[in-house]
Design a protein around this motif. Structure first.
Motif, PDB file in Angstrom:
ATOM      1  N   SER A   2       0.843  -1.188   0.000  1.00 34.08           N
ATOM      2  CA  SER A   2       0.000   0.000   0.000  1.00 34.08           C
ATOM      3  C   SER A   2       0.880   1.242   0.000  1.00 34.08           C
ATOM      4  O   SER A   2       2.094   1.178   0.204  1.00 34.08           O
ATOM      5  N   LEU A   3       0.252   2.386  -0.211  1.00 33.59           N
ATOM      6  CA  LEU A   3       1.016   3.623  -0.198  1.00 33.59           C
ATOM      7  C   LEU A   3       1.645   3.848   1.169  1.00 33.59           C
ATOM      8  O   LEU A   3       2.744   4.367   1.289  1.00 33.59           O
ATOM      9  N   GLU A  58      -5.359   7.068  -0.138  1.00 33.31           N
ATOM     10  CA  GLU A  58      -5.495   6.169   1.012  1.00 33.31           C
ATOM     11  C   GLU A  58      -5.540   7.036   2.254  1.00 33.31           C
ATOM     12  O   GLU A  58      -4.826   8.029   2.357  1.00 33.31           O
ATOM     13  N   THR A  59      -6.404   6.659   3.179  1.00 28.22           N
ATOM     14  CA  THR A  59      -6.555   7.495   4.372  1.00 28.22           C
ATOM     15  C   THR A  59      -6.495   6.634   5.628  1.00 28.22           C
ATOM     16  O   THR A  59      -7.063   5.554   5.674  1.00 28.22           O
ATOM     17  N   VAL A  60      -5.783   7.131   6.615  1.00 27.00           N
ATOM     18  CA  VAL A  60      -5.806   6.528   7.942  1.00 27.00           C
ATOM     19  C   VAL A  60      -6.224   7.610   8.909  1.00 27.00           C
ATOM     20  O   VAL A  60      -5.721   8.734   8.855  1.00 27.00           O
ATOM     21  N   LEU A  70      -4.285  11.183   8.189  1.00 32.21           N
ATOM     22  CA  LEU A  70      -3.164  10.862   7.312  1.00 32.21           C
ATOM     23  C   LEU A  70      -3.744  10.431   5.971  1.00 32.21           C
ATOM     24  O   LEU A  70      -4.324   9.364   5.853  1.00 32.21           O
ATOM     25  N   THR A  71      -3.620  11.302   5.002  1.00 31.19           N
ATOM     26  CA  THR A  71      -4.153  11.003   3.686  1.00 31.19           C
ATOM     27  C   THR A  71      -3.004  10.966   2.694  1.00 31.19           C
ATOM     28  O   THR A  71      -2.252  11.931   2.587  1.00 31.19           O
ATOM     29  N   GLY A 127      -2.016  14.324   1.128  1.00 35.00           N
ATOM     30  CA  GLY A 127      -3.331  14.702   0.630  1.00 35.00           C
ATOM     31  C   GLY A 127      -4.028  15.620   1.612  1.00 35.00           C
ATOM     32  O   GLY A 127      -5.230  15.819   1.527  1.00 35.00           O
ATOM     33  N   ASN A 128      -3.265  16.121   2.555  1.00 37.32           N
ATOM     34  CA  ASN A 128      -3.825  16.992   3.569  1.00 37.32           C
ATOM     35  C   ASN A 128      -2.782  18.065   3.833  1.00 37.32           C
ATOM     36  O   ASN A 128      -1.600  17.773   3.976  1.00 37.32           O
TER      37      ASN A 128
END
Lengths: 967, 538
Positions: A2-3, A58-60, A70-71, A127-128
């Protein structure tokens, strides 16, 4: 993978390399290189997903309430950057294996290197916006550690600190800008922000956000006026420069500009800010680069100039220019990384980077020379190399721009001039060191480096060539994918080709090359004759020097300001506190009514007024004498205390009066005992009272009178109020039926508010322990060790009866016999009095506190009249134990209530009948009071012994100029 | 949900421990060490339990009220444990445990009665956080201060005694102001229970209001002194830098007591409607901002690590006060998060100051050291550039220092940064940010920058200066507290969301104090032999 795994990979690698043996350079390089290569392979494999404008997200969840998750978000542009970061990272790992000395502890190097790679990937994948700031500052911090890798060198330390300061400050500005953007948009999510361009540009806060973001970008990309840190950062090992200062960190600034291009661009603000900074940096960097003699500094200023070019391209508000900007980011990374590596090889093989000393290296290192020549051709913008293509696009933009007339004329001129400069410094780098008569005085004998050390350079130079010759096949699709998100989805029409036909851009290119060659020859002839060795004109405006002297000045100014706004002297601190209290009290009461109460006034009697006049005279006298005659001041203080006690008695508060009385006695005696050890008053008869002293005293007097008057007014206002809401009637009502005692004051102390009392006795205990601990280390000044002055002035034939504590065995004799005997006789009586006060305390005036002080006074008199040795020889008092037992007694009484299910300190009165004695009321508060008694006795005696032991302690002669156990 | 006697344990446990420690005497070292560390650890466990149970109790009902001596609220002394209190108790527990452990490496032998005074200090801190009674607060302030005098002077020596006596004098003056303010408020309100004052505040007659406000202002000055507000904070830096390392770390909590009381009283008294609403807000805001500027100036001017740590306490105090001055729940919530991270990090930093100092590099440098030299060509020395390996202990120390510095300066990725982002985004949250909001934004960013500058300068001086560095002698009991404090910060970063949820609930409880007031005033004493049953007040 994953990323997130991709992002974590370098960090994991960093941890791994940190624990590997520190000089195992092959294993370390292999490990780091492998990590980078795996990451690169994974990035390459993402290409199909982003090729046509796709976005991977992908987001956590992390802190959703702050809008901070965390994007990871990869689009074409981020992908292109990730590719640069990982591929060049892998190449640099390989290069560094051969560059770093076998003796170097390279584990630290590779650990930081990989951490930096991770941080950089974090920046490009963010992404943020807040997350972007997180990684952004992380790159600053890690680069600080990397630049300072050779920290025993002053250059490295200074360079590292300067880089951290400038880029860290920019990061904070960026944080401010991001927060303002978030305020405008309502989200930090990049996709949301990218979709709100119109809203942002029309918002009143747009200029604020823009300026803050741009400052962040300009500092990171070393743009004028923040460019000065980059040349200093060249103190880093060359692999670091090749990675951070060509391809990655400095590109983060322009990355951000490109990232937010769809949102922030298109306004006058954007145009003037970025074009202004970009154009001046482009020209300035190129100009200064021509005059540098250190290979790496040439490259550093050239990097500054090229980054200026990219900033300028993004600032032009034209999609085509933005595409050119993206293209130049890629091209610059390839040729500049290879040039840095080549410079490192030259440095490594010859032992110097001084262009003046390096000549004719082509003969000894032909492969390196060829590669460096090609790469510097790309840097200069020679046709058939990649640098030429993006420069052509820039020239075209410069020519076809429609804007203000001065810009329309000025920009092409500026572009050509910058082109000329670029050719000059490229020639100095590529031509001057490799051609000509070979130098003979080099520190080392130059030869070709190991083959593997050259491989990364070869690879990058081949890339320059391939892109330069066949751009549309090799780089076309990549560029399209990378540039599409930057311009907001719709690519403008552009044509990637070597030959665009004969037009203005080509003329400009040719002019630049011809002008550059001529300029180089001219400069060389001047430099050979010893002129122009330093940068003309700009040498005086040295940003670095300004920065460092600015820092020193700031430190000095801060110190001066600090001295101005705060004082180390106690008097000044007290003055401020009292002044602020008066000021705030007056301010607070402003605007609301401030009136006296309307309670009925009692007429004053003559006796009472007289009493208070005496009290006031005592108090003022104590203050006046405090400086000149401590004994008198102490006595007068006691007088004021006695008047207070009498006042309490006057107004029917026997408990308070009793307590005040014994407290006065004890404190006065302790003060008197302490006076003995105070140093003499410093008196300088030659010092005259100046005007300044008078003003200061007048000021202090004014404050003192103001504070006193204020307090008097405050008390008067309070005492004249009827206090209808007061809770005190409750205590009067409940003390007997529920508290079990008729003395309300005592019931309050041991029952209603027993929590306060247990706190107060703890304070007493703590103070006594502190005094003891402090005085145990106390060494009195030399002048107070001998006999007191009063005894010394006695004629030698007069025999005194005073106890001499230091002479053992002596005891009270002569006229001191009388009081000593009385004191001894009084001791048992005082016990009886204390027991009386203690036992009746719950119902009549008295209580544990008073009883404790009575016992303490009885012991005090023994010490005073009979001497410490005599008193301690006859009684083992162990005051700390009294304190401990007292506290335990009070606490266990309280816990007894807990044991039967009531809250802590609940009291209970037992009624039972004893034979002979009759009916007995035994309140549990009695034991509590006993605890109070014990603590009071213990604390007073502990302070007493601490003072008393001064006089019998063996004194060390004071060591000159040495403080005892200074920390 | 009743918390029972658990609420009183944080006060009683250290008291009993202190008494036992005095009884043990100076000889039995091992027993004292075990007792001290064990009791502190137990205190931490109790605080954690309280925190957990109060948070589990849901939003409105999570207030534990303990009636001391079994007397109902306005008449007896009441202890109140709500979320804010529990948070502060837990903070005391963590820092206290770290300090107790660290001191066992040797500092406890530098003078007599270290252990009992330490426990009394904990008792004072816990009591100040727990009490719901204004006079009782004064008592616990005194407990705390009396112990702190002894602890500050612990180890003795010229600088300590000189700054310590100033510290004592200033605090005695502040305590007197506390009493004056207290007396004024009692004279007007006729009650000392905070909740009762808050409940009666709206009905105070207009004629009494001036006096009341004056009393509140004088009271506030006492807390502002404690919270190290400029211009009342000149005592702090000399006293804290002279104190021994573990004590300075513990004192990082002490300024927070001043801040805590201001948060408690101001939200309780002035945030629920009524003529006195928003009293003093602008003063707190301006004072806070001035304090941030003062602290930043101090950071900029300091070269030694101890002074930097002390000034960063000033900065964090100023930040908290200005946040309180904004007077909104969102900002208070973020400020509480900031409070936790700043306290932990500065405590760790104070411990590190000593460990770093052991490397034998003098931090107290001359100004000429930072003077720029003439720049030379980079390779003039022509010596092969070979790096120097750090011994493991120095590398770990450096890592710990970097972590602490990142948090103190508010740089990513640790809790300090999150706190700053939370605070600033809360400040900007309002529809149209006020001038105060912009000032906070600007000064917070600026102070972060100055802290970066100053800490990097100090770090370079200690870790990177020329010459070989001998590994410091660091014992395990010294390393563990540092790691624990910084580890707590890391946990705070990872679990920022639940913590922020907690501080959010805390702040909304603070800004709507109805539940607090009701819980305190409606709790009835337990009926007993002489107390037939619950009755109303007369």
């Amino acid at each position: 993978m994953s990323l997130f795994a991709l992002l974590l990979l370098p960090f994991a690698g960093s941890l791994l390399t940190a624990v590997l043996p520190t000089r195992a350079r092959t294993a370390l390089a292999a490990c780091a290189g492998l990590v980078a290569a795996v990451a690169a392979a994974r990035v390459v494999s993402l290409y199909p997903q982003i090729r046509d404008g796709g976005v991977i997200r992908e987001t956590v969840s992390w802190v959703p309430s702050l809008g901070l998750d965390l994007t990871l978000r990869v689009d074409g542009f981020a992908w292109m950057f990730a590719l640069l970061v990982t591929v060049i990272g892998a190449l640099v790992c390989l290069y560094a294996r051969y560059y770093m000395s076998p003796d170097d502890p390279v584990a630290r190097f590779y650990a930081f290197f990989l951490a930096f790679m991770g941080a950089m990937l974090g920046v490009v994948f963010s992404g943020n916006l807040v997350q972007l700031v997180v990684f952004w500052e992380l790159t600053s911090v890690v680069s600080f550690l990397l630049i300072g890798y050779w920290h025993h060198h002053v250059d490295a330390r200074r360079g590292a600190r300067m880089a951290l300061t400038v880029t860290g400050a920019g990061g904070l500005a960026l944080l401010g800008g991001v927060l303002v953007l978030g305020h405008i948009v309502g989200s930090y999510d990049l996709d949301v922000v990218l979709g709100s361009g119109a809203l942002i540009r029309s918002h009143a806060l747009y200029p604020v956000a823009l300026v803050l973001v741009v400052v962040g970008a300009l500092t990171k990309s070393a743009q004028f006026p923040f460019h000065f840190w980059l040349p200093r950062a060249m103190a880093a090992p060359t692999p670091v420069s090749a990675y951070l200062h060509s391809a990655t960190m400095v590109k983060a600034g322009v990355f951000l500009l490109a990232r937010l291009w769809p949102v922030l661009s298109g306004t006058e603000w954007w145009f003037w800010l970025l074009c202004g900074a970009g154009a001046s940096t482009l020209l300035l960097g190129a100009f200064i680069a021509m005059f540098q003699n250190d290979l790496k500094r040439v490259l550093a200023f050239s990097t500054i100039s090229h980054l200026g070019l990219i900033t300028l391209l993004f600032g032009l508000n034209s999609p085509l220019a933005a595409v050119a900007g993206v293209f130049h980011i890629m091209n610059h990374a390839t040729f500049k990384a290879s040039l840095f590596m080549a410079a490192g090889i030259v440095d490594h093989e010859t032992g110097t980077r001084d262009i003046r000393r390096l000549n004719g290296l082509m003969r000894s290192m032909p492969r390196t020379g060829t590669l460096a020549l090609v790469a510097s051709g790309a840097m200069a913008g020679v046709p058939l190399l990649n640098g030429f293509l993006s420069k052509e696009m820039f020239f075209a933009e410069a020519v076809f721009l429609t804007a203000h007339p001065t810009v329309e004329v000025g920009l092409p001129l500026l572009a050509t001039l910058a082109g000329v400069f670029a050719v000059v410094y490229s020639l100095r780098f590529g031509y001057e060191i490799f051609f000509g008569e070979p130098s003979t005085d080099l520190p080392r004998h130059p030869e070709e480096p190991p083959g593997w050390m050259l491989k990364p350079v070869e690879l990058l130079v081949v890339a320059c060539l391939v892109v330069g010759v066949a751009p549309s096949i090799s780089i076309g699709p990549l560029l399209a994918a990378a540039a599409r998100p930057v311009v907001g989805g719709d690519l403008p029409e552009y044509h990637l080709a070597v030959w665009h036909g004969f037009g203005a851009p080509l003329v400009m290119s040719l002019l630049a090359i011809v002008g550059g060659v001529v300029g180089y020859l001219w400069l060389r002839s001047h430099q050979r004759s010893g002129r122009l060795n330093e940068t003309p004109f700009f040498e005086r405006f040295n940003g670095r020097r300004l920065f460092e002297s600015g820092l020193v000045t700031a430190t000095r100014l801060a110190r001066r300001a600090l001295r101005l706004v705060s004082s180390r002297r106690l008097q000044a601190q007290m003055f401020t506190i009292i002044g602020v209290a008066i000021l705030l009290a007056l301010l607070a009461a402003r605007g609301v009514p401030l009136v006296w109460g309307d309670r009925e006034r009692l007429p004053a009697s003559h006796e009472f007024v007289l009493l208070w006049v005496i009290g006031m005279v005592c108090a003022v006298g104590a203050a006046v004498m405090a400086k000149f005659h401590r004994l008198v001041a102490t006595t007068l203080m006691g007088g004021a205390g006695l008047v207070t006690a009498l006042t309490f008695l006057w107004f029917s508060a026997p408990d308070l009066a009793l307590t005040q009385l014994v407290v006065e006695v004890v404190t006065t005696i302790l003060f008197l005992l302490g006076l003995r050890w105070l140093p003499m008053r410093l008196h300088d008869p030659s010092r005259r009272t100046t005007m300044r002293d008078r003003v200061r005293r007048g000021r202090d007097l004014l404050l003192a009178v103001g504070a006193g008057a204020g307090l008097a007014a405050l008390s008067y206002a309070l005492l004249t109020r009827p206090a209808p809401q007061s809770i005190s009637p409750f205590f009067l009502d409940r003390a007997l039926p529920e508290g079990g005692g008729t003395n309300v004051v005592n019931v309050m102390l041991v029952d209603f508010r027993a929590f306060d009392t247990i706190g107060e006795i703890t304070v007493l205990g703590a103070v006594a322990l502190t005094v003891y601990a402090l005085l145990r280390r106390f060494r009195p000044p030399a002048e107070s060790i001998g006999r007191p002055q009063q005894q010394r002035v006695l004629p030698s034939d007069v025999v005194t009866d005073l106890v001499k504590p230091r002479a053992t065995g002596e005891r009270a004799g002569g006229y001191m016999m009388v009081p000593a005997t009385i004191a001894r006789l009084l001791l048992p009586f005082s016990f009886v009095v204390a027991a009386h006060f203690l036992l009746r305390g719950h119902n009549e005036p008295g209580g544990g506190f008073v009883a404790g002080l009575v016992v303490a006074i009885a012991y005090l008199t023994q010490y005073v009249f009979s001497g410490t040795r005599w008193a301690e020889g006859r009684a083992h008092l162990l005051p700390p134990r009294w304190i401990a037992v007292g506290l335990l007694l009070a606490a266990t009484t309280g816990l007894g209530a807990v044991a039967v299910g009531y809250p802590f300190l609940t009291s209970h009165t037992a009624h039972f009948t004893l034979p002979l004695v009759g009916e007995v009321h035994l309140p549990s508060a009695m034991f509590f009071d006993l605890g109070v008694f014990a603590v009071v006795v213990g604390a007073t005696l502990l302070i007493l012994t601490a003072l008393a032991h001064q006089s019998i302690r063996a004194h060390r002669p004071p060591a000159p100029n040495k403080r005892t156990e200074a920390s | 949900m009743s918390l029972g006697h658990l609420v009183a344990v944080p006060v009683v446990l250290p008291l009993v421990t202190a008494a036992l420690l005095v009884l043990l005497g100076e000889k039995r070292r091992r027993a004292r060490t075990l007792l001290n560390v064990g009791a502190t650890l137990a205190g931490l466990a109790v605080a954690a339990t309280l925190l957990w149970r109060i948070d589990a109790g849901g939003v409105p009902g999570a207030i534990g009220v303990y009636l001391g001596s079994n007397w109902e609220a306005p008449f007896g002394v009441v202890l109140v444990a709500d979320r804010l209190t529990a948070l502060m108790l837990a903070l005391v527990g963590v820092v206290g445990f770290g300090v107790a452990l660290y001191a066992e490496a040797g500092w406890h032998r530098a003078g007599v009665y270290f252990h009992p005074l330490f426990q009394i200090q904990l008792m004072g801190l816990n009591g100040a956080f727990l009490t719901g009674d204004l006079f009782n607060l004064f008592v616990f302030f005194e407990v705390m201060l009396a112990a702190s005098y002894g602890l500050q002077l612990h180890g003795s020596g010229g600088p300590r005694v000189a700054s310590g006596l100033h510290y004592i004098a200033v605090n005695l003056l502040a305590s007197s102001l506390f009493l004056v303010g207290l007396a004024t408020i009692y004279g007007v309100m006729g009650t000392l229970t905070m909740a009762d004052i808050a409940a009666k505040l709206p009905s105070v007659p207009a004629d009494d209001r001036g006096l009341l406000h004056a009393g509140m202002a004088i009271l506030a000055v006492a807390f502002l002194v404690k919270a190290a507000t400029w211009p009342l904070n000149a005592w702090l830096v000399p006293a804290y830098t002279a104190a021994s390392a573990p004590i300075a770390a513990l004192f990082a909590l002490m300024t927070k007591v001043g801040v805590y009381v201001l948060v408690r009283l101001w939200t309780l008294f002035f945030s629920h409607g009524g003529p006195s609403d928003d009293f003093g807000g602008p003063v707190l805001l301006c004072g806070g901002l001035a304090t941030v500027v003062f602290g930043a100036l101090g950071l900029l001017s300091s070269l030694s690590l101890g002074r930097i740590a002390a000034f960063s306490i000033v900065v964090s105090s100023g930040t908290l006060l200005s946040a309180l001055g904004m007077g909104t729940a969102a900002v208070t919530s973020a400020a509480l998060f900031y409070l936790v991270s700043a306290t932990l990090a500065v405590s760790a930093l104070f411990l590190l100051v000593e460990l770093v100092g052991r490397m034998g590099v003098d931090g107290q440098g001359r100004l000429s050291d930072v003077e720029p030299g003439e720049d030379t060509n980079l390779d003039d020395e022509e010596v092969p550039l070979v790096g120097r390996a750090f011994p493991v202990s120095i590398a770990l120390l450096g890592l710990a220092f970097v972590c602490a510095a990142l948090i103190v300066a508010g740089l990513p990725p640790l809790a300090g940064f999150l706190a700053k982002v939370a605070l600033l985004s809360a400040v900007l949250q309002a529809e149209a940010p006020t001038a105060g909001a912009w000032w906070i934004l600007a000064l917070l960013l600026l102070s972060g920058f100055v802290a970066t500058l100053s800490l990097s300068r100090a770090g370079i001086r200690h870790f990177w200066s020329t010459g070989n560095r001998l590994p410091p002698d660091v014992k395990l009991v010294e390393a563990v507290p540092v790691v624990a404090l910084l580890g707590a910060c890391v946990l705070l970063t990872v679990y920022a969301e639940p913590v922020l949820r907690f501080t959010g609930a805390t702040a909304s409880g603070l800004h709507a104090p109805g539940a607090y007031i009701e819980a305190v005033l409606t709790t009835k004493p337990r009926p007993g032999p002489t107390r037939p049953g619950p009755e109303g007040a007369p």
